[in-house]
Scaffold this motif. Structure first.
Motif, PDB file in Angstrom:
ATOM      1  N   SER A   1      26.833  11.629   9.962  1.00  0.00           N
ATOM      2  CA  SER A   1      26.775  11.284   8.534  1.00  0.00           C
ATOM      3  C   SER A   1      26.281  12.429   7.656  1.00  0.00           C
ATOM      4  O   SER A   1      26.502  12.424   6.454  1.00  0.00           O
ATOM      5  N   ARG A   2      25.567  13.379   8.214  1.00  0.00           N
ATOM      6  CA  ARG A   2      24.935  14.405   7.361  1.00  0.00           C
ATOM      7  C   ARG A   2      24.749  15.690   8.149  1.00  0.00           C
ATOM      8  O   ARG A   2      24.246  15.672   9.263  1.00  0.00           O
ATOM      9  N   ASP A   3      25.145  16.786   7.554  1.00  0.00           N
ATOM     10  CA  ASP A   3      24.915  18.091   8.169  1.00  0.00           C
ATOM     11  C   ASP A   3      23.409  18.366   8.114  1.00  0.00           C
ATOM     12  O   ASP A   3      22.818  18.309   7.029  1.00  0.00           O
ATOM     13  N   PRO A   4      22.788  18.647   9.250  1.00  0.00           N
ATOM     14  CA  PRO A   4      21.341  18.879   9.207  1.00  0.00           C
ATOM     15  C   PRO A   4      20.950  20.023   8.276  1.00  0.00           C
ATOM     16  O   PRO A   4      19.859  20.024   7.710  1.00  0.00           O
ATOM     17  N   ARG A   5      21.844  20.969   8.060  1.00  0.00           N
ATOM     18  CA  ARG A   5      21.540  22.067   7.131  1.00  0.00           C
ATOM     19  C   ARG A   5      21.405  21.551   5.706  1.00  0.00           C
ATOM     20  O   ARG A   5      20.585  22.043   4.926  1.00  0.00           O
ATOM     21  N   THR A   6      22.216  20.547   5.383  1.00  0.00           N
ATOM     22  CA  THR A   6      22.126  19.938   4.048  1.00  0.00           C
ATOM     23  C   THR A   6      20.781  19.256   3.889  1.00  0.00           C
ATOM     24  O   THR A   6      20.121  19.353   2.841  1.00  0.00           O
ATOM     25  N   ALA A   7      20.351  18.544   4.945  1.00  0.00           N
ATOM     26  CA  ALA A   7      19.064  17.838   4.887  1.00  0.00           C
ATOM     27  C   ALA A   7      17.920  18.822   4.667  1.00  0.00           C
ATOM     28  O   ALA A   7      17.046  18.594   3.820  1.00  0.00           O
ATOM     29  N   ILE A   8      17.933  19.915   5.403  1.00  0.00           N
ATOM     30  CA  ILE A   8      16.850  20.903   5.277  1.00  0.00           C
ATOM     31  C   ILE A   8      16.852  21.499   3.864  1.00  0.00           C
ATOM     32  O   ILE A   8      15.799  21.678   3.244  1.00  0.00           O
ATOM     33  N   GLY A   9      18.033  21.775   3.348  1.00  0.00           N
ATOM     34  CA  GLY A   9      18.140  22.329   1.986  1.00  0.00           C
ATOM     35  C   GLY A   9      17.586  21.368   0.947  1.00  0.00           C
ATOM     36  O   GLY A   9      16.873  21.766   0.014  1.00  0.00           O
ATOM     37  N   ARG A  10      17.886  20.080   1.114  1.00  0.00           N
ATOM     38  CA  ARG A  10      17.361  19.088   0.157  1.00  0.00           C
ATOM     39  C   ARG A  10      15.839  18.994   0.257  1.00  0.00           C
ATOM     40  O   ARG A  10      15.145  18.832  -0.752  1.00  0.00           O
ATOM     41  N   MET A  11      15.346  19.082   1.482  1.00  0.00           N
ATOM     42  CA  MET A  11      13.890  19.030   1.671  1.00  0.00           C
ATOM     43  C   MET A  11      13.240  20.224   0.962  1.00  0.00           C
ATOM     44  O   MET A  11      12.223  20.080   0.281  1.00  0.00           O
ATOM     45  N   ARG A  12      13.852  21.382   1.092  1.00  0.00           N
ATOM     46  CA  ARG A  12      13.310  22.583   0.441  1.00  0.00           C
ATOM     47  C   ARG A  12      13.300  22.412  -1.080  1.00  0.00           C
ATOM     48  O   ARG A  12      12.298  22.705  -1.749  1.00  0.00           O
ATOM     49  N   ASP A  13      14.417  21.899  -1.611  1.00  0.00           N
ATOM     50  CA  ASP A  13      14.487  21.685  -3.067  1.00  0.00           C
ATOM     51  C   ASP A  13      13.367  20.750  -3.527  1.00  0.00           C
ATOM     52  O   ASP A  13      12.726  20.981  -4.546  1.00  0.00           O
ATOM     53  N   ALA A  14      13.137  19.681  -2.764  1.00  0.00           N
ATOM     54  CA  ALA A  14      12.134  18.682  -3.170  1.00  0.00           C
ATOM     55  C   ALA A  14      10.728  19.263  -3.123  1.00  0.00           C
ATOM     56  O   ALA A  14       9.942  19.095  -4.067  1.00  0.00           O
ATOM     57  N   ILE A  15      10.396  19.943  -2.028  1.00  0.00           N
ATOM     58  CA  ILE A  15       9.026  20.466  -1.897  1.00  0.00           C
ATOM     59  C   ILE A  15       8.777  21.543  -2.961  1.00  0.00           C
ATOM     60  O   ILE A  15       7.734  21.559  -3.617  1.00  0.00           O
ATOM     61  N   ASP A  16       9.760  22.417  -3.190  1.00  0.00           N
ATOM     62  CA  ASP A  16       9.562  23.439  -4.220  1.00  0.00           C
ATOM     63  C   ASP A  16       9.457  22.807  -5.614  1.00  0.00           C
ATOM     64  O   ASP A  16       8.649  23.240  -6.443  1.00  0.00           O
ATOM     65  N   PHE A  17      10.270  21.783  -5.854  1.00  0.00           N
ATOM     66  CA  PHE A  17      10.208  21.076  -7.148  1.00  0.00           C
ATOM     67  C   PHE A  17       8.794  20.533  -7.364  1.00  0.00           C
ATOM     68  O   PHE A  17       8.187  20.711  -8.433  1.00  0.00           O
ATOM     69  N   LEU A  18       8.234  19.910  -6.326  1.00  0.00           N
ATOM     70  CA  LEU A  18       6.915  19.274  -6.461  1.00  0.00           C
ATOM     71  C   LEU A  18       5.786  20.316  -6.516  1.00  0.00           C
ATOM     72  O   LEU A  18       4.781  20.101  -7.197  1.00  0.00           O
ATOM     73  N   CYS A  19       5.967  21.439  -5.843  1.00  0.00           N
ATOM     74  CA  CYS A  19       4.988  22.534  -5.978  1.00  0.00           C
ATOM     75  C   CYS A  19       4.935  22.980  -7.434  1.00  0.00           C
ATOM     76  O   CYS A  19       3.853  23.173  -8.005  1.00  0.00           O
TER      77      CYS A  19
END
Ligand code: GCO
Ligand code: MN
Ligand code: MN
Length: 392
Positions: free
Chosen positions: A151-169
Motif C-alpha cells: 500500500s505504501r512505499d516505505p521511502r514515502t513514509a520516511i519522507g512524510r515523517m521527516r516533513d512532520a518532525i521538521d514542521f513541528l521543530c
C-alpha cells in the motif's frame, strides 16, 4: 541506613506516565481489572512514592474533543495538584494512535486530512506540554507502520515523517518554547511492522532532519529487546552521539509482545549494565535526564499493587546503581578492565596519514601470540554476577 539510601529523591529524576500507573489492566483478551484513577490522584500518590515527575499524553489529561474551556479547567486543576505535591512534568507527548482516524498512521498516513489533523493535534499537545513546563516532547509512532507493504512505499513514509518532525521543530522555535524532541522506536505492535524500528534507525533518521540539533532519541528497554537487540548498546550509541534526550525503562522477555513489566523484573544483568552506563559508574558522562518508567503493574494487582510496582521500579534502579558503583570500585574489576595502552601503537590508530599507514606496516605484530592470550572475561562476568547476587 540501607532503607534511607533507597528512598527516591528529586535528584534521582524518576518519572512515571499518567498512562503507566494509571493503566487499568485491560488487554486484547480482557476487560479492565482496576478502576481508572484521576490525574490529580495519580500525582498525589506518585509524590508519596517518591517520584520526581509525571509525564502525559495530551488525552491522558484532556479528553479527546474537550472544549477550550473544559481543557483550561482541567489543566489548571492539574497544575494546582502539581504545585501542592511538588511534582514536575518533564515530558509530554501526543496520542496519535487511539482514534480510528489514525488506524493507518498519523504523520505517515496516505490521506492528507489525517496528516493535517495529526500535525494540529501535535501542535496542541506541544502547547499543553509547554504550559506544564515540559522540556522534552516525545514522538512514538504507534500507528506509523503497516501490515500491507504494497500500500505504501516505505521511502514515502520516511519522507512524510521527516516533513512532520521538521514542521513541528519549526513550530516550537516559532513559539519560542525551550523544548527538544525525543523519538521513540519500536519494531512492531500495534502495527505488523513499524517504520524506523529501532533506536539505530532513529539516530540515522535524525541526521537527515533540517532541525537535527533539537532532536534526539527515547530508547525503550522493551522495544529494543523485542527487536532482539541490546538496549545497553542502543543507549550507548545514543549517548556517544549526544542524543540520549529521554529513556523509557521497563522489563521485557525476548520474543514476546510488548510486556511493559516492572523495571528490573526481567534480565537483571542487562538492567544492571544499563544502569551502570546511565550512571557513569564505569567512567564516561552520566546521563542527566529523567529516568522514566514506561511500564505498568501486573494485571493481577489492585491499586495497592500499582504503588508497590512504582516503588519497586525506583528501588530496583537504586539498588542496581549502588551495585554498579561497588562493582566499578572493586580493585579486581578495575584491574580486569584497565585499558591497555601502547605508546608506540596508540598514536597510529586514528587520523590517517600516509606516514602512519607506512609505520603501521613496519610494526612487528605476532597474531599467533596475540590470539593465545586469555582475556579473563569469565572471571569478570562471574564477579559481576556475584555483585548482583550480593556475594560481594
Ligand atoms: C508503547 C510505547 C508508549 C510510548 C508513549 C509515549 O509501546 O505503547 O512505549 O508507551 O512510550 O506513547 O510516547
Ligand atoms: Mn512500549
Ligand atoms: Mn515507551
Amino acid at each position: 541506613m540501607i532503607i534511607d539510601a533507597l528512598q527516591p529523591t528529586a535528584d534521582d529524576r524518576f518519572t512515571f506516565g499518567l498512562w503507566t500507573v494509571g493503566n487499568p489492566g485491560s488487554d486484547p483478551f480482557g476487560l479492565a481489572v482496576r478502576a481508572s484513577m484521576t490525574p490529580t490522584h495519580i500525582v498525589a500518590k506518585l509524590a508519596e512514592c517518591g517520584a520526581w515527575g509525571v509525564n502525559l499524553h495530551d488525552n491522558d489529561l484532556v479528553p479527546f474533543g474537550a472544549s477550550a474551556a473544559e481543557r483550561d479547567a482541567i489543566v489548571s486543576e492539574f497544575k494546582a495538584a502539581l504545585k501542592v505535591h511538588g511534582m514536575v512534568v518533564p515530558m509530554a507527548t501526543t496520542n496519535l494512535f487511539s482514534h480510528p482516524c489514525f488506524k493507518d498512521g498519523a504523520f505517515t498516513a496516505d490521506d492528507p486530512r489525517v496528516r493535517a489533523f495529526a500535525l494540529r493535534k501535535a501542535m496542541d499537545g506541544i502547547d499543553l506540554g509547554a504550559e506544564l513546563g515540559a522540556a522534552t516532547y516525545v514522538f512514538w509512532g504507534g500507528r506509523e507502520g503497516t501490515e500491507v507493504d504494497a500500500s505504501r512505499d516505505p521511502r514515502t513514509a520516511i519522507g512524510r515523517m521527516r516533513d512532520a518532525i521538521d514542521f513541528l521543530c519549526d513550530y516550537v522555535k516559532d513559539r519560542g518554547y525551550a523544548m527538544r524532541f525525543a523519538l521513540e522506536a519500536k519494531p512492531n505492535e500495534p502495527r505488523g511492522d513499524l517504520y524506523l524500528a529501532t533506536t539505530g534507525h532513529m539516530l540515522h533518521f535524525i541526521s537527515t532532519l533540517r532541525n537535527e540539533a533539537m532532536v534526539g532519541v527515547n530508547p525503550e528497554v522493551a522495544h529494543e529487546t523485542m527487536a532482539g537487540l541490546s538496549m545497553t548498546h542502543a543507549v550507548g550509541q545514543a549517548m556517544e552521539a549526544g542524543k540520549l534526550f529521554h529513556i523509557d525503562l521497563n522489563g521485557q522477555k525476548a520474543g514476546r509482545f510488548d510486556q511493559d513489566l516492572r523495571f528490573g523484573s526481567e534480565d537483571l544483568k542487562q538492567a544492571f549494565l544499563l544502569v551502570r552506563l546511565l550512571e557513569g559508574s564505569a567512567g564516561g558522562a552520566r546521563y542527566d535526564g529523567p529516568r522514566h518508567f514506561d511500564a505498568h503493574a501486573y494485571r493481577t494487582e489492585d491499586e495497592d499493587g500499582v504503588w508497590e510496582f512504582a516503588r519497586g521500579c525506583m528501588r530496583t534502579y537504586k539498588l542496581l546503581a549502588a551495585r554498579a558503583a561497588a562493582f566499578d570500585a572493586d580493585p579486581e574489576v578495575q584491574d580486569l578492565i584497565a585499558e591497555r595502552t601502547d605508546p608506540q601503537l596508540d598514536p597510529l590508530l586514528a587520523d590517517y596519514s600516509p606516514q602512519k599507514a607506512a609505520a603501521l606496516r613496519a610494526v612487528t605484530l605476532d597474531p599467533e601470540a596475540i590470539g593465545q592470550r586469555g582475556l579473563q572475561r569469565e572471571r569478570l562476568d562471574q564477579i559481576m554476577t556475584e555483585y548482583l547476587l550480593g556475594a560481594r
